[in-house]
Design an enzyme around this catalytic site. Structure first.
Site, mmCIF file in Angstrom:
data_model
loop_
_atom_site.group_PDB
_atom_site.id
_atom_site.type_symbol
_atom_site.label_atom_id
_atom_site.label_comp_id
_atom_site.label_asym_id
_atom_site.label_seq_id
_atom_site.Cartn_x
_atom_site.Cartn_y
_atom_site.Cartn_z
ATOM 1 N N GLY A 127 0.782 -1.149 -0.144
ATOM 2 C CA GLY A 127 -0.163 -0.005 -0.160
ATOM 3 C C GLY A 127 0.785 1.217 -0.056
ATOM 4 C CD GLU A 244 7.898 -3.112 -6.693
ATOM 5 O OE1 GLU A 244 8.254 -2.137 -6.769
ATOM 6 O OE2 GLU A 244 7.053 -3.653 -6.475
HETATM 7 C C1 LIG Z 1 -1.304 -2.755 -12.813
HETATM 8 C C2 LIG Z 1 -0.709 -1.776 -11.604
HETATM 9 C C3 LIG Z 1 -0.342 -2.515 -10.252
HETATM 10 C C4 LIG Z 1 0.546 -1.644 -9.377
HETATM 11 N N1 LIG Z 1 0.459 -2.313 -8.265
HETATM 12 C C5 LIG Z 1 0.771 -1.541 -7.229
HETATM 13 C C6 LIG Z 1 0.792 -2.075 -5.880
HETATM 14 O O1 LIG Z 1 0.762 -3.160 -5.718
HETATM 15 N N2 LIG Z 1 1.071 -1.098 -4.694
HETATM 16 C C7 LIG Z 1 1.491 -0.011 -4.971
HETATM 17 O O2 LIG Z 1 1.713 0.991 -4.019
HETATM 18 N N3 LIG Z 1 1.452 0.773 -6.331
HETATM 19 C C8 LIG Z 1 0.994 -0.363 -7.404
HETATM 20 N N4 LIG Z 1 1.210 0.348 -8.719
HETATM 21 C C9 LIG Z 1 1.394 1.743 -9.052
HETATM 22 C C10 LIG Z 1 2.584 2.135 -9.585
HETATM 23 O O3 LIG Z 1 3.658 1.777 -8.932
HETATM 24 C C11 LIG Z 1 2.329 3.415 -10.130
HETATM 25 O O4 LIG Z 1 1.335 3.663 -11.069
HETATM 26 C C12 LIG Z 1 3.408 4.191 -10.732
HETATM 27 O O5 LIG Z 1 4.754 4.527 -9.768
HETATM 28 C C13 LIG Z 1 3.247 5.571 -11.722
HETATM 29 O O6 LIG Z 1 2.534 6.393 -10.652
HETATM 30 P P1 LIG Z 1 1.129 6.944 -11.320
HETATM 31 O O7 LIG Z 1 0.136 6.019 -11.644
HETATM 32 O O8 LIG Z 1 0.386 7.876 -9.833
HETATM 33 O O9 LIG Z 1 1.463 7.900 -12.455
HETATM 34 P P2 LIG Z 1 2.164 9.232 -12.329
HETATM 35 O O10 LIG Z 1 3.226 9.442 -11.264
HETATM 36 O O11 LIG Z 1 1.208 10.287 -12.302
HETATM 37 O O12 LIG Z 1 2.827 9.308 -13.945
HETATM 38 C C14 LIG Z 1 2.120 9.732 -14.997
HETATM 39 C C15 LIG Z 1 3.154 9.770 -15.831
HETATM 40 O O13 LIG Z 1 3.931 10.760 -15.818
HETATM 41 C C16 LIG Z 1 5.537 10.179 -15.884
HETATM 42 N N5 LIG Z 1 6.242 11.205 -14.766
HETATM 43 C C17 LIG Z 1 5.820 11.420 -13.475
HETATM 44 N N6 LIG Z 1 6.700 11.974 -12.923
HETATM 45 C C18 LIG Z 1 7.764 12.315 -13.517
HETATM 46 C C19 LIG Z 1 9.145 12.818 -13.784
HETATM 47 N N7 LIG Z 1 9.480 13.303 -12.475
HETATM 48 N N8 LIG Z 1 9.920 12.931 -14.711
HETATM 49 C C20 LIG Z 1 9.448 12.320 -15.950
HETATM 50 N N9 LIG Z 1 8.021 11.529 -15.966
HETATM 51 C C21 LIG Z 1 7.493 11.607 -15.063
HETATM 52 C C22 LIG Z 1 5.312 8.844 -15.605
HETATM 53 O O14 LIG Z 1 6.415 8.106 -16.061
HETATM 54 C C23 LIG Z 1 3.989 8.475 -16.321
HETATM 55 O O15 LIG Z 1 4.317 8.355 -17.569
HETATM 56 C C24 LIG Z 1 0.568 -0.322 -9.811
HETATM 57 C C25 LIG Z 1 0.356 0.278 -10.855
HETATM 58 C C26 LIG Z 1 -0.523 -0.633 -11.940
HETATM 59 C C27 LIG Z 1 -0.732 0.230 -13.031
#
Ligand SMILES: Cc1cc2nc3c(=O)[nH]c(=O)nc-3n(C[C@H](O)[C@H](O)[C@H](O)COP(=O)(O)OP(=O)(O)OC[C@H]3O[C@@H](n4cnc5c(N)ncnc54)[C@H](O)[C@@H]3O)c2cc1C
Length: 394
Positions: A127, A244
């Site tokens: 989480g 991870e």
């Molecule tokens: C199927 C799935 C399973 C997952 N499982 C887990 C889980 O079990 N537990 C958990 O805690 N999380 C989990 N996640 C979450 C995952 O770690 C996040 O989706 C990921 O870290 C991206 O965060 P976000 O979705 O908020 O996208 P955002 O952070 O909003 O990013 C959106 C886009 O902007 C880009 N971006 C953001 N910041 C920057 C930057 N500084 N420089 C350049 N580009 C940037 C990203 O690369 C992406 O393309 C899961 C996600 C998915 C889709």
């Protein structure tokens, strides 16, 4: 780095090979080749089978019920697992929170949680992510305030994989508001049956249930479930994320398994009179992917060699995550293209019994599922940021 195995290591390889030969069910094969996870009950059954053999926690020290294997033995184990097309173990308990508990946990936490991770009796979910706090994780808003001997937790977690089957969640929460936002974060272990925990599914395009939203409303968590010190959660969380990415080593070594599926499909399908596998353009693309797969395997060996020498994997863990996830997508996409018109067929798993070739739908689901590999565990852009900072000093 010595690439040759010595006699003891070869004997170990044979033992592992024999075990997999007797234990791996062929019914897993197509889904695993497609890069899909097995169903939760199958994953638990596999974990229990490994635990019964004493191999439930290949990377853990013996003192905590692990195998105490050297990095070379772990490498051999993973290579043999991929060779035998064995299921991959679920990593969130084994590779993420388990090592944190045995490194930082209290004696009570170790005694209570570690054996049940190995035995497969407990399933942990992670989480961390929240709406608006994914890449920028330190901005997370889930609050935990003290009340007597408990924390009272309120907030929402997002994309929590397998929360719907998990018994526990390790969770980053804000215990105080500090000028440096990372400083106010703590790590709590939450029992998923606690009152106030609500899990809702997120529909994904592969039509498999794995993602969830988790709502935490006045959830009481005993203070005994705090990991380490209050306010140090960010440091522990970072250790987990590094692990991870390193765990990507196991995923990287599975790429050959996916390549095997692709090659078989290409040998069975024809374009006119020519098998797809004999077509020039296909062979060029396959060769490129295979060369890059070998390069990634070498990178894993270097990581293992560093681990043997007690060295940190450094930014190479990010390089590995970036490359194996991109290669997984390249392989599953090429497979998808190889299927030609069959690739238009997408049906839920339960309809496999009749009609179209069941393997086809798995391949397509695998290609769709692989899209996520460049997002979770830190997106590709974030991995590139880490590399540009740590390698290039930008
Ligand atoms: C199927 C799935 C399973 C997952 N499982 C887990 C889980 O079990 N537990 C958990 O805690 N999380 C989990 N996640 C979450 C995952 O770690 C996040 O989706 C990921 O870290 C991206 O965060 P976000 O979705 O908020 O996208 P955002 O952070 O909003 O990013 C959106 C886009 O902007 C880009 N971006 C953001 N910041 C920057 C930057 N500084 N420089 C350049 N580009 C940037 C990203 O690369 C992406 O393309 C899961 C996600 C998915 C889709």
């Amino acid at each position: 780095m010595n690439l040759e195995f010595d006699e003891t290591e070869l004997a170990f390889r044979d033992t592992v090979r024999d075990f997999f030969a007797s234990m791996v069910s062929p019914k897993f094969k197509t889904r695993l080749r497609a890069g899909l996870r097995l169903d939760p009950d199958e994953i638990v059954a596999w974990q229990k089978a490994l635990a019964a053999r004493g191999w439930g926690a290949p990377t853990w020290p013996k003192a905590y019920g692990g195998t105490g294997w050297s990095p070379t033995q772990i490498y051999i184990f993973e290579m043999e697992a991929a060779r035998a097309e064995a299921p991959i173990q679920f990593h969130q308990g084994l590779e993420l929170i388990g090592p944190i508990i045995f490194s930082l946990g209290t004696p009570e936490q170790k005694a209570r949680y570690l054996p049940r991770i190995i035995s497969g009796d407990d399933w942990w979910c992670q989480g961390y992510t929240e709406p608006g706090s994914g890449s920028d994780l330190a901005s997370l808003q889930t609050r935990a305030r003290r009340d007597g001997d408990d924390y009272v937790v309120n907030g929402q977690k997002m994309w929590t994989s397998y929360a719907h089957v998990a018994t526990h969640m390790f969770c980053l929460v804000r215990t105080s508001v500090e000028p440096r936002k990372q400083a106010g974060l703590s790590m709590l272990l939450i029992d998923m049956t606690s009152p106030g925990v609500t899990v809702r599914p997120i529909e994904t395009m592969d039509e498999k249930r794995h993602s969830n939203e988790v709502f935490l409303d006045d959830v009481r968590v005993p203070m005994a479930n705090l990991i380490g010190e209050e306010g140090k959660g960010w440091d522990y969380g970072k250790i987990l994320l590094d692990r991870e990415r390193s765990f990507g080593a196991a995923s990287a070594l599975r790429l050959r398994q996916h390549l095997r599926g692709l090659k078989e499909a290409a040998a069975e399908r024809f374009f006119g009179n020519a098998a797809v596998i004999d077509m020039h353009d296909f062979r060029m693309r396959l060769a490129q992917i295979e060369i890059e797969t070998i390069a990634v395997e070498m990178m894993v060996m270097r990581l293992m060699a560093d681990a043997s020498a007690g060295k940190d994997s450094g930014p190479r863990a990010s390089m590995l995550k970036l490359r194996w996830s991109e290669l997984l997508q390249a392989i599953t996409e090429l497979w998808f293209e190889t299927l030609g018109y069959d690739a238009a067929v997408f049906r839920p798993l339960e309809q496999h019994a009749t009609g179209f070739d069941a393997d086809t739908a798995y391949a397509i689901q695998g290609a769709l599922n692989a899209r996520v590999s460049t997002i979770y565990g830190g997106s590709s852009e974030i991995q590139r940021n880490i590399m540009s900072r740590r390698i290039l000093g930008l």
